[in-house]
Motif scaffolding. Sequence first.
Motif, PDB file in Angstrom:
ATOM      1  N   MET A 206      -4.704 135.721  24.477  1.00  0.00           N
ATOM      2  CA  MET A 206      -5.671 135.116  25.672  1.00  0.00           C
ATOM      3  C   MET A 206      -6.303 135.855  26.726  1.00  0.00           C
ATOM      4  N   ILE A 207      -5.269 136.756  27.070  1.00  0.00           N
ATOM      5  CA  ILE A 207      -5.785 137.748  28.258  1.00  0.00           C
ATOM      6  C   ILE A 207      -7.119 138.428  28.055  1.00  0.00           C
ATOM      7  N   GLU A 208      -7.601 138.712  26.761  1.00  0.00           N
ATOM      8  CA  GLU A 208      -8.642 139.668  26.360  1.00  0.00           C
ATOM      9  C   GLU A 208      -9.872 138.744  26.857  1.00  0.00           C
ATOM     10  N   GLU A 209      -9.657 137.357  26.658  1.00  0.00           N
ATOM     11  CA  GLU A 209     -10.726 136.462  26.768  1.00  0.00           C
ATOM     12  C   GLU A 209     -11.493 136.312  28.227  1.00  0.00           C
ATOM     13  N   ILE A 210     -10.567 136.780  29.056  1.00  0.00           N
ATOM     14  CA  ILE A 210     -11.098 136.695  30.534  1.00  0.00           C
ATOM     15  C   ILE A 210     -11.126 138.107  31.267  1.00  0.00           C
ATOM     16  N   LEU A 211     -11.129 139.132  30.340  1.00  0.00           N
ATOM     17  CA  LEU A 211     -11.312 140.446  30.767  1.00  0.00           C
ATOM     18  C   LEU A 211     -12.591 141.020  30.229  1.00  0.00           C
ATOM     19  N   PRO A 212     -13.449 141.997  31.246  1.00  0.00           N
ATOM     20  CA  PRO A 212     -14.672 142.603  30.675  1.00  0.00           C
ATOM     21  C   PRO A 212     -14.301 143.364  29.372  1.00  0.00           C
ATOM     22  N   ALA A 213     -15.225 143.327  28.447  1.00  0.00           N
ATOM     23  CA  ALA A 213     -15.435 144.203  27.139  1.00  0.00           C
ATOM     24  C   ALA A 213     -14.586 145.661  27.377  1.00  0.00           C
ATOM     25  N   GLU A 214     -14.857 146.100  28.548  1.00  0.00           N
ATOM     26  CA  GLU A 214     -14.651 147.605  28.663  1.00  0.00           C
ATOM     27  C   GLU A 214     -13.078 147.718  28.937  1.00  0.00           C
TER      28      GLU A 214
ATOM     29  N   ILE B  73      -7.390 146.596  38.560  1.00  0.00           N
ATOM     30  CA  ILE B  73      -7.055 145.347  37.385  1.00  0.00           C
ATOM     31  C   ILE B  73      -5.773 145.015  38.001  1.00  0.00           C
ATOM     32  N   GLY B  74      -5.845 143.557  37.804  1.00  0.00           N
ATOM     33  CA  GLY B  74      -4.629 142.805  38.210  1.00  0.00           C
ATOM     34  C   GLY B  74      -4.472 141.750  37.100  1.00  0.00           C
ATOM     35  N   ILE B  75      -3.341 141.336  36.339  1.00  0.00           N
ATOM     36  CA  ILE B  75      -3.349 140.400  35.607  1.00  0.00           C
ATOM     37  C   ILE B  75      -2.139 139.613  35.835  1.00  0.00           C
ATOM     38  N   ASP B  76      -1.818 138.365  35.180  1.00  0.00           N
ATOM     39  CA  ASP B  76      -0.628 137.574  35.285  1.00  0.00           C
ATOM     40  C   ASP B  76      -0.690 136.463  34.417  1.00  0.00           C
ATOM     41  N   ALA B  77       0.427 136.209  33.963  1.00  0.00           N
ATOM     42  CA  ALA B  77       0.654 135.106  32.786  1.00  0.00           C
ATOM     43  C   ALA B  77       1.984 134.381  33.527  1.00  0.00           C
ATOM     44  N   GLU B  78       1.804 133.010  33.133  1.00  0.00           N
ATOM     45  CA  GLU B  78       2.531 132.179  33.684  1.00  0.00           C
ATOM     46  C   GLU B  78       2.891 130.966  32.564  1.00  0.00           C
TER      47      GLU B  78
ATOM     48  N   ARG C 240       1.071 126.151  39.577  1.00  0.00           N
ATOM     49  CA  ARG C 240       1.268 127.215  39.022  1.00  0.00           C
ATOM     50  C   ARG C 240      -0.054 128.138  38.644  1.00  0.00           C
ATOM     51  N   LEU C 241      -1.153 127.706  38.624  1.00  0.00           N
ATOM     52  CA  LEU C 241      -2.541 128.602  38.341  1.00  0.00           C
ATOM     53  C   LEU C 241      -2.565 129.094  39.777  1.00  0.00           C
ATOM     54  N   LEU C 242      -2.337 128.561  40.835  1.00  0.00           N
ATOM     55  CA  LEU C 242      -2.517 129.063  42.112  1.00  0.00           C
ATOM     56  C   LEU C 242      -1.661 130.227  42.070  1.00  0.00           C
ATOM     57  N   PHE C 243      -0.278 130.018  41.936  1.00  0.00           N
ATOM     58  CA  PHE C 243       0.660 131.191  41.964  1.00  0.00           C
ATOM     59  C   PHE C 243       0.128 132.373  41.095  1.00  0.00           C
ATOM     60  N   SER C 244      -0.164 131.880  39.912  1.00  0.00           N
ATOM     61  CA  SER C 244      -0.459 133.146  39.013  1.00  0.00           C
ATOM     62  C   SER C 244      -1.722 133.836  39.649  1.00  0.00           C
ATOM     63  N   ALA C 245      -2.780 133.060  40.235  1.00  0.00           N
ATOM     64  CA  ALA C 245      -4.046 133.923  40.715  1.00  0.00           C
ATOM     65  C   ALA C 245      -3.532 134.670  41.749  1.00  0.00           C
ATOM     66  N   LYS C 246      -2.358 134.292  42.762  1.00  0.00           N
ATOM     67  CA  LYS C 246      -2.127 135.201  43.840  1.00  0.00           C
ATOM     68  C   LYS C 246      -1.291 136.456  43.414  1.00  0.00           C
ATOM     69  N   GLU C 247      -0.673 136.230  42.244  1.00  0.00           N
ATOM     70  CA  GLU C 247       0.016 137.480  41.544  1.00  0.00           C
ATOM     71  C   GLU C 247      -1.036 138.366  41.102  1.00  0.00           C
ATOM     72  N   SER C 248      -2.118 137.830  40.512  1.00  0.00           N
ATOM     73  CA  SER C 248      -3.216 138.860  40.264  1.00  0.00           C
ATOM     74  C   SER C 248      -3.960 139.541  41.284  1.00  0.00           C
TER      75      SER C 248
ATOM     76  N   ASP D  94      -2.308 126.835  25.327  1.00  0.00           N
ATOM     77  CA  ASP D  94      -1.200 127.155  24.456  1.00  0.00           C
ATOM     78  C   ASP D  94       0.193 127.202  25.215  1.00  0.00           C
ATOM     79  N   GLU D  95       0.297 126.450  26.256  1.00  0.00           N
ATOM     80  CA  GLU D  95       1.403 126.385  27.162  1.00  0.00           C
ATOM     81  C   GLU D  95       1.504 127.594  28.044  1.00  0.00           C
ATOM     82  N   LEU D  96       0.228 128.142  28.333  1.00  0.00           N
ATOM     83  CA  LEU D  96       0.422 129.389  29.385  1.00  0.00           C
ATOM     84  C   LEU D  96      -0.792 129.278  30.018  1.00  0.00           C
ATOM     85  N   ILE D  97      -0.576 129.735  31.345  1.00  0.00           N
ATOM     86  CA  ILE D  97      -1.766 130.252  32.282  1.00  0.00           C
ATOM     87  C   ILE D  97      -2.090 131.647  32.438  1.00  0.00           C
ATOM     88  N   VAL D  98      -3.107 132.102  32.058  1.00  0.00           N
ATOM     89  CA  VAL D  98      -3.423 133.619  32.457  1.00  0.00           C
ATOM     90  C   VAL D  98      -4.540 133.846  33.483  1.00  0.00           C
TER      91      VAL D  98
END
Length: 211
Positions: free
Chosen positions: A1-9, A102-107, A139-147, A196-200
């Motif tokens: 999932m995470i690659e779908e919301i990251l730049p191609a580079e 770069i900052g990423i998070d999954a919850e 949970r989405l708000l929490f994840s965004a703050k973690e990123s 798929d039961e995840l938030i990234v």
Amino acid sequence: MIEEILPAEVASAVSRLDAPEAALFPTERALISSAAPRRRAEFTTARVCARQALARLGIAAAPILSGARREPIWPDGVVGSITHCAGYRAAAIGRSTWFTTIGIDAEPNEPLPDGLLEHISLPQERRRRAHADGTHLDRLLFSAKESVYKAWFPLTRRWLGFEQAAITLEPDGTFDAELLVAGPVSGFHGRWLARDELIVTAIATPRPETP
């Protein structure tokens, strides 16, 4: 999932299964010698993902140690972030000539424990959260703050409290963070995805072009 919301580079790698500790360098293994099994599994698999992402940028495998706040210490010339939650480990790496941070998070896509939303959010965030079918917005708000924190810390080497960033979530899968403390940046723009039961969530800030 995470690659779908990251730049191609940005190079990324994900694992749903934990790797054996034999995959670690001795110096990495020493960092978790007294850790609980769960922490050991998270640490090990995140390092394996990080090396896979580095390899996709043509960078040789090397130990990825931890700083004072358990942040990963990356090889020269790259910036990156790692995340782990139950059943999901990921790393994202970019060249520092292309990205400043770069900052990423999954919850898990499930509600926060009772009372935690008030601790991690500002009143305006609780009023203006985006509408998203099936997504637990607390949970989405929490994840965004973690990123946001993971993107902020490498730039400043300073702690950032939950109350020091104001997040605006958008239903199109983006979010904006206004930083409420002085620093080298005033905010971040990021993206999110729930499936798929995840938030990234992810932030990848391009380096400004030299005039």
